[in-house]
Write an enzyme that holds these catalytic residues in place. Structure first.
Site, PDB file in Angstrom:
ATOM      1  N   ARG A   7      -1.121  14.827  12.701  1.00  0.00           N
ATOM      2  CA  ARG A   7      -0.217  14.431  11.617  1.00  0.00           C
ATOM      3  C   ARG A   7       0.330  15.716  10.976  1.00  0.00           C
ATOM      4  O   ARG A   7      -0.151  16.163   9.958  1.00  0.00           O
ATOM      5  CB  ARG A   7      -0.940  13.562  10.599  1.00  0.00           C
ATOM      6  CG  ARG A   7      -1.477  12.274  11.183  1.00  0.00           C
ATOM      7  CD  ARG A   7      -0.394  11.277  11.606  1.00  0.00           C
ATOM      8  NE  ARG A   7       0.289  10.661  10.487  1.00  0.00           N
ATOM      9  CZ  ARG A   7      -0.163   9.590   9.828  1.00  0.00           C
ATOM     10  NH1 ARG A   7      -1.318   9.081  10.155  1.00  0.00           N
ATOM     11  NH2 ARG A   7       0.518   9.078   8.833  1.00  0.00           N
TER      12      ARG A   7
ATOM     13  N   ASP B  48       4.454   0.397  11.909  1.00  0.00           N
ATOM     14  CA  ASP B  48       3.223  -0.214  11.401  1.00  0.00           C
ATOM     15  C   ASP B  48       3.080  -1.671  11.841  1.00  0.00           C
ATOM     16  O   ASP B  48       1.993  -2.237  11.776  1.00  0.00           O
ATOM     17  CB  ASP B  48       3.176  -0.147   9.876  1.00  0.00           C
ATOM     18  CG  ASP B  48       3.097   1.293   9.395  1.00  0.00           C
ATOM     19  OD1 ASP B  48       3.309   1.521   8.189  1.00  0.00           O
ATOM     20  OD2 ASP B  48       2.855   2.177  10.225  1.00  0.00           O
TER      21      ASP B  48
ATOM     22  N   CYS C  23      -5.450  12.155  12.194  1.00  0.00           N
ATOM     23  CA  CYS C  23      -6.045  10.846  11.938  1.00  0.00           C
ATOM     24  C   CYS C  23      -5.981  10.075  13.238  1.00  0.00           C
ATOM     25  O   CYS C  23      -5.591  10.582  14.275  1.00  0.00           O
ATOM     26  CB  CYS C  23      -5.314  10.132  10.824  1.00  0.00           C
ATOM     27  SG  CYS C  23      -3.807   9.446  11.435  1.00  0.00           S
TER      28      CYS C  23
ATOM     29  N   ARG D  48      -8.521  -0.548   4.475  1.00  0.00           N
ATOM     30  CA  ARG D  48      -7.634   0.484   3.940  1.00  0.00           C
ATOM     31  C   ARG D  48      -6.310  -0.120   3.493  1.00  0.00           C
ATOM     32  O   ARG D  48      -5.660   0.391   2.585  1.00  0.00           O
ATOM     33  CB  ARG D  48      -7.360   1.546   5.010  1.00  0.00           C
ATOM     34  CG  ARG D  48      -8.535   2.435   5.318  1.00  0.00           C
ATOM     35  CD  ARG D  48      -8.107   3.579   6.206  1.00  0.00           C
ATOM     36  NE  ARG D  48      -6.888   4.179   5.674  1.00  0.00           N
ATOM     37  CZ  ARG D  48      -6.037   4.882   6.409  1.00  0.00           C
ATOM     38  NH1 ARG D  48      -6.263   5.067   7.693  1.00  0.00           N
ATOM     39  NH2 ARG D  48      -4.958   5.402   5.881  1.00  0.00           N
TER      40      ARG D  48
ATOM     41  N   LYS E  36       0.853  -1.199   0.000  1.00  0.00           N
ATOM     42  CA  LYS E  36       0.000   0.000   0.000  1.00  0.00           C
ATOM     43  C   LYS E  36       0.888   1.247   0.000  1.00  0.00           C
ATOM     44  O   LYS E  36       0.672   2.170  -0.784  1.00  0.00           O
ATOM     45  CB  LYS E  36      -0.882   0.011   1.234  1.00  0.00           C
ATOM     46  CG  LYS E  36      -1.500   1.377   1.545  1.00  0.00           C
ATOM     47  CD  LYS E  36      -2.429   1.364   2.737  1.00  0.00           C
ATOM     48  CE  LYS E  36      -1.747   1.571   4.030  1.00  0.00           C
ATOM     49  NZ  LYS E  36      -1.387   2.964   4.363  1.00  0.00           N
ATOM     50  N   ASN E  37       1.913   1.250   0.847  1.00  0.00           N
ATOM     51  CA  ASN E  37       2.698   2.480   1.033  1.00  0.00           C
ATOM     52  C   ASN E  37       3.713   2.726  -0.068  1.00  0.00           C
ATOM     53  O   ASN E  37       4.346   3.782  -0.092  1.00  0.00           O
ATOM     54  CB  ASN E  37       3.356   2.479   2.417  1.00  0.00           C
ATOM     55  CG  ASN E  37       2.300   2.613   3.514  1.00  0.00           C
ATOM     56  OD1 ASN E  37       1.136   2.920   3.231  1.00  0.00           O
ATOM     57  ND2 ASN E  37       2.689   2.343   4.745  1.00  0.00           N
TER      58      ASN E  37
HETATM   59  C1  EPZ Z   1       4.178   6.852   6.341  1.00  0.00           C
HETATM   60  O1  EPZ Z   1       3.393   7.859   6.950  1.00  0.00           O
HETATM   61  C2  EPZ Z   1       3.275   5.641   6.229  1.00  0.00           C
HETATM   62  N1  EPZ Z   1       2.129   5.959   5.372  1.00  0.00           N
HETATM   63  C3  EPZ Z   1       2.790   5.225   7.621  1.00  0.00           C
HETATM   64  O2  EPZ Z   1       2.017   4.023   7.466  1.00  0.00           O
HETATM   65  C4  EPZ Z   1       4.013   4.905   8.481  1.00  0.00           C
HETATM   66  O3  EPZ Z   1       3.580   4.596   9.783  1.00  0.00           O
HETATM   67  C5  EPZ Z   1       4.946   6.125   8.518  1.00  0.00           C
HETATM   68  O4  EPZ Z   1       5.303   6.497   7.163  1.00  0.00           O
HETATM   69  C6  EPZ Z   1       6.220   5.855   9.294  1.00  0.00           C
HETATM   70  O5  EPZ Z   1       6.894   4.770   8.722  1.00  0.00           O
HETATM   71  C7  EPZ Z   1       2.288   5.943   4.029  1.00  0.00           C
HETATM   72  O6  EPZ Z   1       3.362   5.682   3.530  1.00  0.00           O
HETATM   73  C8  EPZ Z   1       1.080   6.248   3.212  1.00  0.00           C
HETATM   74  P1  EPZ Z   1       6.219  10.206   8.509  1.00  0.00           P
HETATM   75  P2  EPZ Z   1       3.940   9.386   7.018  1.00  0.00           P
HETATM   76  O7  EPZ Z   1       6.091  11.468   7.728  1.00  0.00           O
HETATM   77  O8  EPZ Z   1       4.616   9.725   5.749  1.00  0.00           O
HETATM   78  C9  EPZ Z   1       5.987  13.242  12.094  1.00  0.00           C
HETATM   79  C10 EPZ Z   1       0.148   2.645   7.703  1.00  0.00           C
HETATM   80  O9  EPZ Z   1      -0.294   2.067   8.715  1.00  0.00           O
HETATM   81  N2  EPZ Z   1       5.996  14.272  11.055  1.00  0.00           N
HETATM   82  O10 EPZ Z   1       7.489   9.406   8.405  1.00  0.00           O
HETATM   83  O11 EPZ Z   1       2.857  10.243   7.503  1.00  0.00           O
HETATM   84  C11 EPZ Z   1       4.665  12.471  12.073  1.00  0.00           C
HETATM   85  O12 EPZ Z   1       3.689  13.164  12.826  1.00  0.00           O
HETATM   86  C12 EPZ Z   1       0.619   4.086   7.791  1.00  0.00           C
HETATM   87  O13 EPZ Z   1       0.283   2.110   6.569  1.00  0.00           O
HETATM   88  C13 EPZ Z   1       6.137  15.599  11.413  1.00  0.00           C
HETATM   89  O14 EPZ Z   1       6.258  15.921  12.590  1.00  0.00           O
HETATM   90  O15 EPZ Z   1       5.031   9.214   8.170  1.00  0.00           O
HETATM   91  C14 EPZ Z   1       5.037  11.176  12.728  1.00  0.00           C
HETATM   92  O16 EPZ Z   1       5.027  11.331  14.133  1.00  0.00           O
HETATM   93  C15 EPZ Z   1       0.364   4.689   9.167  1.00  0.00           C
HETATM   94  N3  EPZ Z   1       6.111  16.564  10.455  1.00  0.00           N
HETATM   95  C16 EPZ Z   1       6.475  10.953  12.259  1.00  0.00           C
HETATM   96  O17 EPZ Z   1       6.963  12.237  11.825  1.00  0.00           O
HETATM   97  C17 EPZ Z   1       5.985  16.259   9.112  1.00  0.00           C
HETATM   98  O18 EPZ Z   1       5.995  17.178   8.272  1.00  0.00           O
HETATM   99  C18 EPZ Z   1       6.571   9.970  11.102  1.00  0.00           C
HETATM  100  O19 EPZ Z   1       5.863  10.537  10.032  1.00  0.00           O
HETATM  101  C19 EPZ Z   1       5.852  14.897   8.762  1.00  0.00           C
HETATM  102  C20 EPZ Z   1       5.859  13.927   9.744  1.00  0.00           C
END
Ligand code: EPZ
Length: 413
Positions: free
Chosen positions: A117, A302, A112, A394, A18-19
């Site tokens: 987020r 995840d 979410c 999802r 998915k990701n």
């Molecule tokens: C991706 O989310 C994945 N989703 C998530 O999978 C996964 O848990 C996550 O990466 C971490 O590996 C997809 O790829 C669609 P991040 P993403 O930006 O990109 C903070 C699932 O279950 N952050 O690496 O949103 C954020 O709040 C989903 O398949 C900021 O602070 O993850 C989080 O605490 C859930 N500011 C941490 O970083 C930003 O601008 C990791 O977020 C961006 C992120």
């Protein structure tokens, strides 16, 4: 509805990731002609991305697990909130729309189930590339008046989504972008591989520093999505809690570098042979003791929820430390309703393994939590009812059919 206690057996093919699929679908906006995407899982999040592409004026046709996408006739650069809010990760369309149209109007993605987020890293990086972004009433108005420009970007945190947005924006802009502290996830590498097959010049994807030399435009390509490492970890969890021997087909063992050792600590035996991974679980699991989530190549956040279902019935105490998201323990109360013994204190969860779980009615409130409850119900005595399947759908393609084919007593109502 799941009646626990059944051992699983046999083999099953792991779905496409998915990701990896979601950012690749966004990337097709940069391609001047048709793209064919194979091994694309049938998921509601993928459908949400297809809806966004069609709203923007693109053509998208699905035949089984193959998508044909033609974005030639893209006619808009705005994504309405109802399409943005369906899926938090629709923020990855921002970089693609900007790269194509030099402007974008999207509603800031809602929070979410995992807590706030923020997208500060996305926005600060895109601003460094010459994009002006104003935010009023939850709408982001973005414009690159004199086009996107390459930049040296150092992420303060290796955000997956921010890395993806930068890859998309930098692929077709003048100059060479150097991104440091980039996310290293396999899904980043798959996105880069797709972009490179479309003519992009990207070096270092999967490492901490990625160099993107912008090109004029990208052509179409045919690409097969990598297997979903989190679905693989979830199916391994299902085998572990039911004392089963199963084989997963089409698994990239190298993507599970931090996950396999946990199952070995639990007393499972694991063999990999040419893309297949076989797991054989003991009747009684040993507690894996400590699971700490970190960015790749560390233990994936995840997989935290499904592995908590494993720890819940393992012999001994397991400490989880969830470093990635502020509130990713919503499955704990529901696991305790199934008879687990778990205490949460901030980002730490302490799981005291019990001999067996007992069936209950439980309610999922996020994607991986829904998977964890399904895994737990497989070894809970009696018939459990799991509500909130929209979360499961999802990210897990036909999950009840996959588990049923392996021998689980499970049906979707
Ligand atoms: C991706 O989310 C994945 N989703 C998530 O999978 C996964 O848990 C996550 O990466 C971490 O590996 C997809 O790829 C669609 P991040 P993403 O930006 O990109 C903070 C699932 O279950 N952050 O690496 O949103 C954020 O709040 C989903 O398949 C900021 O602070 O993850 C989080 O605490 C859930 N500011 C941490 O970083 C930003 O601008 C990791 O977020 C961006 C992120």
């Amino acid at each position: 509805m799941v009646t626990g206690g059944k051992r699983l057996s046999g083999r099953t093919k792991v779905q496409g990731s998915k990701n990896a699929a979601l950012p690749i679908l966004a990337a097709t906006l940069l391609c001047a002609d048709e793209c064919v995407i194979h091994n694309c899982p049938r998921l509601s999040d993928v459908e949400a991305s297809i809806r966004i592409l069609r709203y923007l004026g693109c053509k998208a046709k699905r035949e089984g697990n193959t998508l044909m996408i033609d974005t030639r006739d893209m006619s808009r650069y705005d994504i309405p909130s109802e399409l943005m809010h369906r899926m938090r990760s629709s923020i990855i369309f921002l970089g693609a729309v900007l790269a194509r149209c030099r402007k974008a109007r999207i509603s800031s993605p809602g929070g979410c189930e995992l807590g706030p987020r923020p997208i500060d890293l996305h926005l600060s990086s895109l601003r460094e590339m010459g994009i002006e972004i104003s935010e009023e009433h939850g709408i982001l108005e973005c414009e690159a008046h004199d086009g996107l420009k390459a930049a040296n970007i150092a992420l303060s945190f290796p955000s997956v989504g921010a890395t993806e947005n930068i890859l998309l924006a930098a692929s077709v802009c003048d100059g060479t972008t150097i991104l440091t502290n980039a996310a290293r996830e396999p899904e980043i590498v798959d996105l880069a591989d797709f972009l490179i097959s479309c003519g992009a010049k990207i070096d270092g994807a999967g490492e901490g520093t990625i160099i993107i030399e912008g090109v004029e435009k990208l052509h179409g390509a045919t690409h097969a999505i990598i297997p979903d490492r989190i679905v693989a970890a979830t199916l391994m969890s299902a085998a572990a809690v039911t004392g089963s021997d199963i084989t997963l087909e089409g698994v990239c063992q190298s993507h599970l570098g931090a996950v396999i050792p946990v199952f070995l600590q639990c007393g499972c035996e694991i063999e990999s042979f040419r893309g297949d991974l076989s797991i054989s679980a003991p009747a009684r699991l040993k507690a894996p003791k400590l699971i700490r989530t970190t960015p790749y190549p560390g233990f994936p956040t995840d997989a935290q929820a499904p592995l908590m279902s494993v720890a819940a019935v393992a012999d001994g105490i397991t400490v989880f430390i969830e470093n990635m998201f502020a509130s990713r323990y919503k499955h704990v109360t529901e696991l305790n309703r199934l008879g687990a013994n778990i205490k949460v204190e901030g980002k730490v969860a302490v799981v005291d393994g019990v001999r067996r779980l007992l069936s209950a009615q439980v309610c999922a409130c996020d994607l991986r939590g829904a998977a964890a409850l399904t895994v737990a119900a497989l070894c809970a005595q009696g018939e459990s009812e799991i509500k909130g399947l929209s979360y499961l759908e999802r990210g897990y393609e036909d999950f009840e059919l996959v588990l049923g084919a392996l021998g689980a007593d499970i049906k979707k109502i």
